[in-house]
Scaffold this active site. Structure first.
Site, PDB file in Angstrom:
ATOM      1  N   SER A 153      11.846   7.246  -9.062  1.00  0.00           N
ATOM      2  CA  SER A 153      11.296   7.239  -7.708  1.00  0.00           C
ATOM      3  C   SER A 153      12.266   7.964  -6.799  1.00  0.00           C
ATOM      4  O   SER A 153      13.461   8.078  -7.108  1.00  0.00           O
ATOM      5  CB  SER A 153      11.123   5.794  -7.220  1.00  0.00           C
ATOM      6  OG  SER A 153      10.836   5.753  -5.837  1.00  0.00           O
ATOM      7  N   TYR A 193      13.944  -2.702  -4.519  1.00  0.00           N
ATOM      8  CA  TYR A 193      13.383  -1.594  -5.287  1.00  0.00           C
ATOM      9  C   TYR A 193      14.380  -0.434  -5.356  1.00  0.00           C
ATOM     10  O   TYR A 193      14.549   0.191  -6.407  1.00  0.00           O
ATOM     11  CB  TYR A 193      12.080  -1.142  -4.640  1.00  0.00           C
ATOM     12  CG  TYR A 193      11.316  -0.104  -5.428  1.00  0.00           C
ATOM     13  CD1 TYR A 193      10.849  -0.375  -6.704  1.00  0.00           C
ATOM     14  CD2 TYR A 193      11.047   1.155  -4.873  1.00  0.00           C
ATOM     15  CE1 TYR A 193      10.135   0.573  -7.420  1.00  0.00           C
ATOM     16  CE2 TYR A 193      10.332   2.105  -5.577  1.00  0.00           C
ATOM     17  CZ  TYR A 193       9.876   1.816  -6.849  1.00  0.00           C
ATOM     18  OH  TYR A 193       9.168   2.757  -7.556  1.00  0.00           O
TER      19      TYR A 193
END
Length: 249
Positions: free
Chosen positions: A137, A150
Site C-alpha cells: 500500500s 494500518y
C-alpha cells in the site's frame, strides 16, 4: 543475450481472492494462461469464482495456521504466490488505538504474508522460476493521519518483503511488492465497519484506481522474463500524488 522461454502452465496462488484486487488478479492470471489456486474466507464467493476455467478455489484464512496448513496441502505446485489478503480497521489516532484492532491488522497483513510465504517457499524454489508478489500500500511508504495501525502493518510488510528479497538472492525466486494508492473496492467499506457512506466519501470527486488496474500490474510483473525483478511499484490514480493529497472536483 537471449532468454530461454518458459514452457508449460505456471501455477499461481492468490490469497484474499474472493473480492477486490485478489479476485481481479485471479481472473487476470487465469486469462493469461496461468493455472490459479485461489484462497479466501468467503466460500460462497469462492464458489462463484471457481466457475471460471483455470481457477481452483480452496478455503483459506491467512490468520489461522490450521487453515493455512490445509490450504497449502492442496497446492501441488506453486510458481507464483500473490500475497493479497489484508485490510485496515478504523481510523483511530495512536492515542485512542484499539489494541485488538491493531493485533488483527498485524495478523492478516503481516503474519498472513509470513504464513503463506513460509509454507510455499520450498515449492517456489523447486519450481526453478518462482515469484512472490505482495500487495502492499502507499501506507507502506508514507504514514498518514488516521492510519496508525494500518501504516505500521504495511511498513512491516515492506520490511518483510525486502528481507525476503535479500535472503533469496541467488535463488530462482523473484520478490516484488506492488503498493497501490486509492483503489475503489470493498476495502473502505470494511475499514468503516460497513458504513457505505463513509466509504464513498473516500473516493468522492476523484477517479480512483480499480481492482483490475492493480491486477493488470501484477500480471505484468509476473510475466517479465525470469532475469527481471520488479522490486517495487507504486501505483496511484492521476488524481492522487500522496497518501492524503488528492485532487477532487
Amino acid at each position: 543475450m537471449s532468454q530461454t522461454p518458459r514452457t508449460g502452465t505456471r501455477t499461481a496462488v492468490v490469497t484474499g481472492a474472493s473480492s477486490g484486487i485478489g479476485r481481479a488478479t485471479a481472473l487476470r492470471l487465469a486469462a493469461a494462461g496461468h493455472r490459479v489456486i485461489a484462497g479466501a474466507r468467503r466460500t460462497d464467493r469462492l464458489a462463484e469464482l471457481a466457475r471460471t476455467p483455470g481457477i481452483v478455489c480452496v478455503p483459506l484464512d491467512v490468520t489461522d495456521q490450521t487453515s493455512v496448513d490445509r490450504f497449502t496441502e492442496a497446492v501441488d505446485r506453486c510458481d507464483v504466490l500473490v500475497n493479497n489478503a489484508g485490510g485496515a480497521i478504523g481510523t483511530d489516532a495512536v492515542a485512542d488505538a484499539d489494541i485488538a484492532a491493531w493485533q488483527a491488522m498485524f495478523d492478516v497483513n503481516v503474519l498472513g504474508v509470513l504464513r503463506l510465504t513460509k509454507a510455499l517457499l520450498p515449492a517456489l524454489i523447486a519450481s526453478g522460476d518462482g515469484q512472490v508478489v505482495t500487495i502492499g500500500s502507499i501506507a507502506a511508504r508514507e504514514p498518514y493521519r488516521g492510519g496508525g495501525g494500518y501504516n505500521a502493518a504495511k511498513h512491516a510488510v515492506a520490511a518483510l518483503t525486502r528481507v525476503l528479497r535479500i535472503e533469496l538472492l541467488g535463488a530462482p525466486v523473484r520478490v516484488s511488492q506492488i503498493d497501490p494508492g486509492l483503489v475503489e473496492t470493498e476495502f473502505s467499506v470494511n475499514r468503516f465497519a460497513g458504513d457505505t457512506d463513509a466509504a464513498a466519501r473516500v473516493y468522492a470527486g476523484m477517479t480512483p484506481l480499480t481492482a483490475d488496474d492493480i491486477a493488470e500490474a501484477v500480471t505484468w510483473v509476473v510475466e517479465r522474463p525470469a532475469h527481471v525483478n520488479i522490486d517495487s511499484m507504486l501505483v496511484l490514480a492521476r488524481d492522487q500524488t500522496s497518501a492524503q493529497v488528492v485532487h477532487r472536483s
